[in-house]
Design an enzyme around this catalytic site. Structure first.
Site, short mmCIF file in Angstrom:
data_model
loop_
_atom_site.label_atom_id
_atom_site.label_comp_id
_atom_site.label_asym_id
_atom_site.label_seq_id
_atom_site.Cartn_x
_atom_site.Cartn_y
_atom_site.Cartn_z
N PRO A 80 0.81 -1.22 0.00
CA PRO A 80 0.00 0.00 0.00
C PRO A 80 0.84 1.26 0.00
CG PRO A 80 -0.99 -1.61 1.43
CD PRO A 80 0.34 -2.20 0.99
N CYS A 81 0.42 2.22 -0.82
CA CYS A 81 1.23 3.40 -1.04
C CYS A 81 0.60 4.69 -0.54
CB CYS A 81 1.52 3.55 -2.53
SG CYS A 81 0.03 3.79 -3.53
N GLN A 82 -0.59 4.61 0.12
CA GLN A 82 -1.25 5.86 0.51
C GLN A 82 -0.35 6.73 1.38
OE1 GLN A 82 -2.57 2.82 0.72
NE2 GLN A 82 -4.77 2.84 0.31
#
Length: 523
Positions: free
Chosen positions: A151-153
């Site tokens: 996940p890159c948020q």
């Protein structure tokens, strides 16, 4: 896998708290609380909020148990290299590796709609669940490669508050755990380019060292050689200027081979010599511009594509067909998910003449009844859900006037006269002040990055890009059918790795592993 919140319910009883108390104190929604009551998955962010409120660990409130109703089909072709996929999403990277000859033996994601799409299109070897709750013992041994776009948020350059404190940033440690336990020959991790700049580069340095210093179960350093590069997908035949960090590691003592650019991108590539021109947005999706949005399938003929290729001067015809995932000789194919948000049309366009919606409603009702059509049948004809009902309604200001293209289609099926044709169908373009949210997509060059939120506005200024158009720009094959609401589709597509780029990454890794295995067999 499915969630079981019996532990959480016991804590609430012991502390004499009601579910309403928990909802208010943890600041979670009623719908989320209802999911917990039904023993359904909720996001890790929700679990963190609950744990912060109750001052406990996630393992104290939820556990994963086997879902007897979830079919899981194990892949096992002895002639194919094996891949374990983490944070799989809708499977963009997975399809790329499959195209390069790999077999995915296990996949996982927490996003339910993405898992449903994956199972429908890629395979039933994906497990729906929180990776932090899945033991390495439940993941197949001896994969040749482990892949994942953690996940890159928390990392994204779009997030100005990104930092090492964002809990989602540390989900990459789950990838470390599985790599450490399974010791694949290669691993591939993808993330936003902002990963390289967080905390002045300290976060990436930490991640790289973590991968390089991985130890096996006996405490010995495995010895992965780790590299990272920013790849622009448009330089590899993807019609999208998408820049992402691709981290590759291997423990077989070879160089990490990155794909060589095949296409020239103006202002990005150093030289056009020996490269094909980048594929533009118009070349990739222009054939859908005049196709009506519909929840039904749309048939595209070979003749239509050939005319489109000629009209848009596509040089790399083979790449165009590979983007769509179809054979050049196919006579026709079906496009699904050509649905889009149309809430921007009124911003750009307005009717030239004043028109009374009640008058139009009465007029359409008369011709509907005279022609023998029903509102439901009209909806089905257009491929809409409940839209037609608003054309035949004038109570509570919930009625609407058909768009020009819908008006002409109604005229065709109902046979009404010309009384309101001009006032309904004559539009004028408004003058607007530019805002980022009103950004119009590129047409004569590769598109901007397809994101997980609302896409850019189509050049016709009547709608945003459709889910299918976004999927094509991400090089998902047209036969792939996404599930869930429109917004959920946009999220699945925007979070994916472009299939064509993933295929090129996978091809180099496949060649390296095959060569390594041959050398070992000859020793």
């Amino acid at each position: 896998m499915k969630a079981c919140y019996d532990k959480l319910l016991k804590i609430l009883i012991d502390r004499k708290m009601t579910k309403t108390d928990l909802r208010q104190q943890a600041k979670i929604s009623s719908s989320t609380l209802a999911k917990i009551g039904k023993q359904e998955m909720v996001s890790s962010d929700v679990l963190v909020k609950i744990c912060d409120t109750l001052q406990c660990d996630i393992s104290d409130i939820v556990e994963l148990v086997k879902d007897e109703n979830e079919e899981f089909v194990v892949q096992n072709d002895p002639n194919k290299l094996k891949v374990v996929s983490m944070f799989s999403g809708a499977g963009g990277m997975d399809i790329g590796f499959i195209n390069a000859g790999f077999e995915i033996i296990w996949a996982n994601d927490f996003f339910e709609e993405a898992v449903n799409s994956y199972r429908k299109n890629v395979g039933k070897h994906i497990l729906h669940g929180d990776i932090t709750k899945i033991s390495s013992d439940d993941i197949p041994d001896n994969p040749d490669v482990i892949i994942g776009g953690f996940p890159c948020q928390g990392f994204s350059v779009a997030n100005t508050r990104r930092s090492m404190e964002d809990k989602r940033n540390f989900l990459y440690k789950e990838m470390l755990r599985v790599i450490s336990d399974k010791k694949p020959k290669f691993f591939v991790a993808e993330n936003v380019k902002g990963l390289l700049s967080i905390e002045g580069g300290k976060v990436f340095d930490m991640i790289k060292k973590d991968f390089e210093n991985l130890k096996d179960n006996e405490g010995k350093v495995i010895g992965y050689k780790v590299d990272a590069r920013i790849l622009n997908a448009a330089e590899y035949g993807v019609p999208q200027a998408r820049e992402r960090v691709v981290i590759i590691g291997n423990r077989i003592g070879v160089e990490n081979l990155y794909p060589v650019p095949t296409h020239y991108v103006e202002g990005v590539s150093e030289s056009p010599e020996g490269l094909l021109p980048a594929i533009t947005t118009e070349q990739a999706i222009g054939f859908l511009s005049n196709k009506k949005l519909t929840k039904n399938g749309i048939t595209i003929t070979r003749r239509e594509l050939e005319e489109h290729i000629k009209k848009t001067n596509i040089v790399d015809v083979d790449s165009f067909y590979s983007i769509l995932g179809i054979d050049k000789e196919c006579d026709e194919f079906t496009v699904k998910n050509h649905i889009a948000s149309e809430n921007v049309a009124d911003t750009f366009w307005g009717r030239k003449y004043e028109v009374n919606q009640h008058d139009i409603c009465d007029y359409l009702r008369y011709w509907r009844d005279k022609s023998g059509w029903t509102t439901k049948r009209v909806d089905e004809h257009f491929g809409y859900s409940h839209t037609a009902g608003h054309w035949f309604r004038k109570d509570n200001n919930s009625g609407s006037i058909p768009k020009p293209e819908d008006w002409w289609e109604l005229k065709k099926i109902m046979g009404f006269d010309d009384k309101y044709d001009e006032v309904v169908t004559t539009l004028v373009e408004k003058e607007i002040k530019f805002e980022q949210s009103l950004r119009i997509t590129n047409w004569d060059r590769p598109s901007d990055t397809i994101t997980a939120t609302s896409p850019e506005i189509h050049v016709n200024k009547k709608r945003r890009l459709s889910a299918r158009e976004c999927a094509i720009l991400q090089t998902f094959p047209v036969e792939y059918e996404f599930t869930g609401s429109l917004n959920k589709m946009y999220t699945q597509i925007g979070n994916a790795v472009p299939v064509k780029l993933a295929t090129k990454i996978a091809t180099g890794i496949s060649e390296a592993i095959i060569q390594h295995n041959e050398l070992q067999n000859n020793e």
